[in-house]
Design a protein around this motif. Structure first.
Motif, PDB file in Angstrom:
ATOM      1  N   GLN A 108      -7.991   0.854  -3.048  1.00 62.42           N
ATOM      2  CA  GLN A 108      -9.410   0.649  -2.609  1.00 62.42           C
ATOM      3  C   GLN A 108      -9.682  -1.027  -2.411  1.00 62.42           C
ATOM      4  O   GLN A 108     -10.254  -1.332  -1.281  1.00 62.42           O
ATOM      5  CB  GLN A 108     -10.328   1.290  -3.149  1.00 62.42           C
ATOM      6  N   THR A 128       0.900  -1.292  -0.047  1.00 59.13           N
ATOM      7  CA  THR A 128       0.055   0.086   0.015  1.00 59.13           C
ATOM      8  C   THR A 128       0.900   1.334  -0.070  1.00 59.13           C
ATOM      9  O   THR A 128       0.483   2.238  -0.634  1.00 59.13           O
ATOM     10  CB  THR A 128      -1.039   0.012   1.090  1.00 59.13           C
ATOM     11  N   GLN A 158      -7.538  -3.190  -2.076  1.00 55.84           N
ATOM     12  CA  GLN A 158      -6.608  -3.898  -1.034  1.00 55.84           C
ATOM     13  C   GLN A 158      -7.106  -3.496   0.531  1.00 55.84           C
ATOM     14  O   GLN A 158      -7.172  -4.355   1.461  1.00 55.84           O
ATOM     15  CB  GLN A 158      -5.333  -3.453  -1.168  1.00 55.84           C
ATOM     16  N   GLU A 159      -7.627  -2.092   0.581  1.00 52.58           N
ATOM     17  CA  GLU A 159      -8.057  -1.902   1.904  1.00 52.58           C
ATOM     18  C   GLU A 159      -9.398  -2.215   2.075  1.00 52.58           C
ATOM     19  O   GLU A 159      -9.776  -2.500   3.568  1.00 52.58           O
ATOM     20  CB  GLU A 159      -8.058  -0.074   1.794  1.00 52.58           C
ATOM     21  N   SER A 160     -10.330  -2.673   1.143  1.00 54.59           N
ATOM     22  CA  SER A 160     -11.613  -3.155   1.378  1.00 54.59           C
ATOM     23  C   SER A 160     -11.295  -4.838   1.967  1.00 54.59           C
ATOM     24  O   SER A 160     -12.430  -5.281   2.536  1.00 54.59           O
ATOM     25  CB  SER A 160     -12.374  -3.026   0.599  1.00 54.59           C
TER      26      SER A 160
END
Length: 77
Positions: free
Chosen positions: A72, A3, A74-76
């Motif tokens: 987005q 990230t 990866q963060e979800s």
């Protein structure tokens, strides 16, 4: 991808976009000056450079958007 790596890449892309848009404005102003204020044969060249720099800015905008979507996703997860 990491990230932090994606965020750094997005930051670089946004800088490229801003720089290329500023460069496009300068090329466009050069086109106006060489076409209307002083007669010169470089009008077509300057317009071509404007188009190329705008195209490169668009390309980096697409790359920025792709990185944003991956980030987005990866963060979800």
């Amino acid at each position: 991808m990491n990230t932090n790596h994606l965020k750094a890449r997005m930051e670089d892309y946004s800088r490229f976009i801003i720089t290329l848009l500023i460069l496009s404005v300068y090329f466009y102003l050069g086109t106006i000056i060489t076409t209307y204020l002083t007669e010169s044969d470089y009008g077509a060249l300057m317009m071509g450079l404007t188009t190329v720099s705008m195209g490169a800015a668009f390309f980096f905008t697409l790359r920025w958007k792709k990185c944003s979507q991956v980030l987005q996703d990866q963060e979800s997860q």
